[in-house]
Scaffold this active site. Structure first.
Site, mmCIF file in Angstrom:
data_model
loop_
_atom_site.group_PDB
_atom_site.id
_atom_site.type_symbol
_atom_site.label_atom_id
_atom_site.label_comp_id
_atom_site.label_asym_id
_atom_site.label_seq_id
_atom_site.Cartn_x
_atom_site.Cartn_y
_atom_site.Cartn_z
ATOM 1 N N CYS A 48 -0.082 2.890 6.135
ATOM 2 C CA CYS A 48 0.130 1.556 6.703
ATOM 3 C C CYS A 48 0.239 0.549 5.558
ATOM 4 O O CYS A 48 -0.301 0.746 4.470
ATOM 5 C CB CYS A 48 -1.015 1.183 7.643
ATOM 6 S SG CYS A 48 -2.666 1.234 6.901
ATOM 7 N N HIS A 55 -9.182 3.364 -1.994
ATOM 8 C CA HIS A 55 -7.757 3.075 -1.830
ATOM 9 C C HIS A 55 -7.297 2.252 -3.023
ATOM 10 O O HIS A 55 -7.511 1.035 -3.089
ATOM 11 C CB HIS A 55 -7.552 2.314 -0.520
ATOM 12 C CG HIS A 55 -6.157 1.852 -0.247
ATOM 13 N ND1 HIS A 55 -5.035 2.422 -0.827
ATOM 14 C CD2 HIS A 55 -5.692 0.846 0.566
ATOM 15 C CE1 HIS A 55 -3.950 1.792 -0.393
ATOM 16 N NE2 HIS A 55 -4.328 0.836 0.440
ATOM 17 N N CYS A 98 0.812 -1.224 0.000
ATOM 18 C CA CYS A 98 0.000 0.000 0.000
ATOM 19 C C CYS A 98 0.844 1.271 0.000
ATOM 20 O O CYS A 98 0.348 2.345 -0.331
ATOM 21 C CB CYS A 98 -0.941 0.017 1.204
ATOM 22 S SG CYS A 98 -2.113 -1.347 1.212
#
Length: 385
Positions: free
Chosen positions: A370, A340, A89
């Protein structure tokens, strides 16, 4: 040694799963963001020294070094090299930080950094055939769970209630809706997509944003990841799957000014950390602390904070540990509202943070993300007036 600065940063609106970008290939979407960046930056593409792009699921249409394929589709000269990077990510942010490091080292004057993830056409884990394909020996060393289970365990450890998680999620949606309605997103490129009917449309806002929020409906939603047990995470307090791309131009400050370009921000800290692979998503806490230490700042000094909303529990645990003022956190909403797009998110939030600092007259910005299996990235930038 160079001084890396942010010169320009753009992103596409994020599309919903099976939404506006369903018929758009990821390499084409990336190329669109790259062309938009170069048009705004007003420099010749052959001045680029490198191209670094974050992408998580590098298979199928996102395989074969999508950074290289995207730049060739964008019309960038083939003499410019390109590489794809994967820090899950944090991939898009890592691309930006690698670009800044190359400039700081004197290895490059201009680098195009970016990110791409088309989760509709290239689903997560399709590169390995599913989460169950991870080496069983890993479980003997550390318990690797689904990221949502990590989010639930964070809720348990920090005693975060369903009500608190929902309240945060609804506020993210309200902020995103307000920012989109008021057209605050200077960083966003109007992007061609398709309506569900198949008719073409020009997407000017993140497709997943909801303008109407019903607290009663939010409270009634079933648990998404622990349907038969105790938990807090639902569709209203978890990040949305999304499709999108972003591109950022990093340059050496002296060279850019000599070329007539205006530096918009400089880097005060760039970090990546490892953390507990089971809780997985708590790395934003030590990453933020390390970035602040390297910059010689406190969190109270920061004017604009972007922290990726993988789940509301991640942000709430981070805020409790750092004593954060949530009014400064994701002022235009976050991934719960706009989605996302994994490898694109870090570069997209860089663009969003820069636009937000300029819109509000802020000086210092923090971005932290994160990362699954226990990592995190963080950086602090200072806007140049």
């Amino acid at each position: 040694m160079g001084e890396p600065v942010l010169l320009e940063a753009v992103r596409t609106p994020f599309g919903r799963p099976n939404g506006a970008y369903s018929d758009t290939r990821p390499d084409d979407l990336l190329a669109f963001a790259m062309r938009g960046l170069m048009a705004r930056a007003a420099i010749a593409a052959d001045q680029l020294d490198d191209c670094i792009v974050g992408c998580v699921t590098q298979s199928g249409e996102q395989g074969a070094n999508i950074a290289r394929l995207g730049m060739l589709l964008a019309g960038i000269p083939y003499t410019v090299p390109a590489v794809s990077v994967n820090r899950w990510c944090g991939s898009g942010q890592q691309a930006v930080q690698f670009a800044a490091a190359a400039v700081a080292a004197g290895d490059a004057d201009y680098v195009l950094a970016g990110g791409i993830e088309h989760m509709t056409r290239v689903p997560l884990y399709s590169d390995i055939g599913g989460l169950d394909q991870l080496d069983p020996a890993l479980q003997a060393r550390c318990e690797l769970v689904h990221q949502a289970e990590s989010g639930e365990r964070i809720a348990e450890r920090w005693a975060i209630s369903r009500q608190a998680a929902d309240a945060y999620g609804m506020e993210s949606m309200r902020r995103a809706s307000r920012a989109a309605t008021e057209r605050r997103h200077r960083e966003m490129l109007a992007t061609t997509g398709l309506m569900r009917s198949g008719a073409p449309l020009e997407l000017r806002r993140d497709e997943g944003i909801r303008d109407t929020i019903d607290p009663a409906k939010v409270a009634s939603l079933q648990l998404s990841f622990r349907p038969s047990g105790q938990g807090v995470l639902t569709a209203a307090n978890s990040s949305q799957i999304a499709d999108g791309a972003a591109a950022v131009l990093i340059g050496d400050r002296r060279r850019a000014m000599a070329d007539g370009l205006r530096p918009r921000a400089r880097f005060l800290a760039r970090v990546a950390v490892g953390d507990d692979p089971t809780l997985a998503l708590t790395g934003v806490i030590p990453a933020t602390r390390l970035a602040l230490k390297r910059a010689g700042l406190s969190l109270a000094d920061i004017d604009w904070i972007e922290i990726n909303e993988a789940f509301s529990t991640v942000v709430l645990a981070w805020a409790r540990e750092l004593g954060a003022d949530l009014n400064k956190v994701n002022p235009w909403g976050g991934a719960i509202a706009h989605g996302h797009a994994l490898g694109a998110t870090g570069a997209a939030l860089t663009a969003k943070m820069l636009a937000g600092l300029e819109a509000t007259g802020g000086t210092l910005g923090l971005l932290t993300i994160c990362i699954g299996h226990g990592q995190a990235t963080a950086m602090i930038v200072e806007r140049i007036d």
